[in-house]
Design an enzyme around this catalytic site. Structure first.
Site, PDB file in Angstrom:
ATOM      1  N   PHE A  88      83.458  31.786  49.903  1.00 47.85           N
ATOM      2  CA  PHE A  88      83.660  30.471  49.293  1.00 47.85           C
ATOM      3  C   PHE A  88      85.157  30.207  49.172  1.00 47.85           C
ATOM      4  O   PHE A  88      85.888  30.976  48.543  1.00 47.85           O
ATOM      5  CB  PHE A  88      83.012  30.425  47.906  1.00 47.85           C
ATOM      6  CG  PHE A  88      83.223  29.127  47.181  1.00 47.85           C
ATOM      7  CD1 PHE A  88      82.453  28.013  47.489  1.00 47.85           C
ATOM      8  CD2 PHE A  88      84.191  29.015  46.187  1.00 47.85           C
ATOM      9  CE1 PHE A  88      82.650  26.805  46.827  1.00 47.85           C
ATOM     10  CE2 PHE A  88      84.386  27.809  45.515  1.00 47.85           C
ATOM     11  CZ  PHE A  88      83.613  26.702  45.839  1.00 47.85           C
ATOM     12  N   GLY A  89      85.623  29.116  49.774  1.00 47.61           N
ATOM     13  CA  GLY A  89      87.021  28.707  49.684  1.00 47.61           C
ATOM     14  C   GLY A  89      87.165  27.540  48.718  1.00 47.61           C
ATOM     15  O   GLY A  89      86.366  26.599  48.757  1.00 47.61           O
ATOM     16  N   TYR A  90      88.184  27.616  47.856  1.00 46.40           N
ATOM     17  CA  TYR A  90      88.399  26.529  46.875  1.00 46.40           C
ATOM     18  C   TYR A  90      89.818  25.980  46.931  1.00 46.40           C
ATOM     19  O   TYR A  90      90.144  25.005  46.258  1.00 46.40           O
ATOM     20  CB  TYR A  90      88.095  27.038  45.445  1.00 46.40           C
ATOM     21  CG  TYR A  90      88.921  28.256  45.080  1.00 46.40           C
ATOM     22  CD1 TYR A  90      88.433  29.539  45.313  1.00 46.40           C
ATOM     23  CD2 TYR A  90      90.199  28.123  44.557  1.00 46.40           C
ATOM     24  CE1 TYR A  90      89.201  30.656  45.010  1.00 46.40           C
ATOM     25  CE2 TYR A  90      90.965  29.225  44.246  1.00 46.40           C
ATOM     26  CZ  TYR A  90      90.459  30.487  44.471  1.00 46.40           C
ATOM     27  OH  TYR A  90      91.233  31.586  44.169  1.00 46.40           O
ATOM     28  N   GLY A  91      90.687  26.620  47.717  1.00 43.85           N
ATOM     29  CA  GLY A  91      92.086  26.174  47.829  1.00 43.85           C
ATOM     30  C   GLY A  91      92.395  25.937  49.291  1.00 43.85           C
ATOM     31  O   GLY A  91      91.708  25.154  49.966  1.00 43.85           O
ATOM     32  N   SER A  92      93.394  26.651  49.797  1.00 42.78           N
ATOM     33  CA  SER A  92      93.747  26.455  51.211  1.00 42.78           C
ATOM     34  C   SER A  92      92.590  26.852  52.127  1.00 42.78           C
ATOM     35  O   SER A  92      92.506  26.375  53.257  1.00 42.78           O
ATOM     36  CB  SER A  92      95.002  27.255  51.572  1.00 42.78           C
ATOM     37  OG  SER A  92      94.740  28.635  51.602  1.00 42.78           O
TER      38      SER A  92
ATOM     39  N   GLU B 265      95.840  36.479  51.684  1.00 46.30           N
ATOM     40  CA  GLU B 265      95.659  36.286  50.236  1.00 46.30           C
ATOM     41  C   GLU B 265      96.287  37.418  49.419  1.00 46.30           C
ATOM     42  O   GLU B 265      95.916  37.639  48.268  1.00 46.30           O
ATOM     43  CB  GLU B 265      94.155  36.185  49.918  1.00 46.30           C
ATOM     44  CG  GLU B 265      93.409  35.092  50.668  1.00 46.30           C
ATOM     45  CD  GLU B 265      93.855  33.685  50.299  1.00 46.30           C
ATOM     46  OE1 GLU B 265      94.223  33.453  49.144  1.00 46.30           O
ATOM     47  OE2 GLU B 265      93.864  32.822  51.199  1.00 46.30           O
TER      48      GLU B 265
END
Ligand code: SIN
Length: 188
Positions: free
Chosen positions: A23-27, A98
């Site tokens: 799950f990606g929430y930023g870049s 990251e």
């Protein structure tokens, strides 16, 4: 600078031969420069997106860090983003990307069709050395408006995220208020 790459390699929550939901929430929403089998808008529960993580390696420098997104626990909150089904080996390069304080964590992802799945997020908690935490809106906006790193201006990270969230039809008061403030600074 901190480097969480080696810690994350040990954080193997899923079997090597399995595909994994990330799950990606930023870049990771708008910069999907990694292979994936499929992707779908998704959300996670109990987390709020905040520009509280310092970026010394992508959107700032060790002397003038930028601010990027992390998640903070927030009962009842929903964070919308993008879910990618990836091979386990894809985590290797993502750990490097990251590495400035983010750790792999397990969480439940919810999809628009009502289904859910166990997956991973990269989470930068308040005890990592690059964590900046909360600050007055004006201060955060000024930092984002001026910081610049090897991946480009910090402002662009925020603006890409706003575009992506709008594309998803997602609400995020914190992000949208910051972007409005940064835009005003640009014309002052
Ligand atoms: C994410 O996008 O899910 C993690 C934080 C970032 O890379 O911006």
């Amino acid at each position: 600078m901190i480097d969480t790459t080696h810690i994350n390699r040990e954080r193997t929550f899923f079997a090597e031969q399995q595909t994994i939901w990330l799950f990606g929430y930023g870049s990771l929403i708008w910069k999907a420069e990694f292979p994936f089998h499929e992707r779908h808008p998704a959300y996670i529960e109990g987390w709020a997106r905040r520009f509280w993580q310092g970026s010394h390696d992508h959107r700032g420098t060790p002397d003038a860090p930028g601010r990027v997104a992390t998640l903070v626990e927030s009962p009842g909150a929903i964070c919308q983003g993008m879910a990618y089904r990836i091979d386990a080996e894809t985590l290797g390069p993502l750990d490097v990307r990251e590495k400035n304080g983010y750790l792999r964590e397990q969480t439940v992802l919810h999809f628009a069709d009502g289904s859910h799945a166990e997956g991973l997020i990269y989470l930068a908690t308040s005890d990592n050395a690059a964590f900046l935490g909360d600050a007055p809106l004006e201060e955060m906006a000024r930092q984002i408006a001026t910081a610049h790193g090897p991946s480009g201006p910090n402002r662009d990270y925020l603006l890409h995220l706003v575009d992506a969230l709008e594309g998803l039809g997602a609400e995020d008061h914190h992000v949208f208020r910051l972007a409005q403030r940064v835009a005003k600074l640009g014309i002052e």
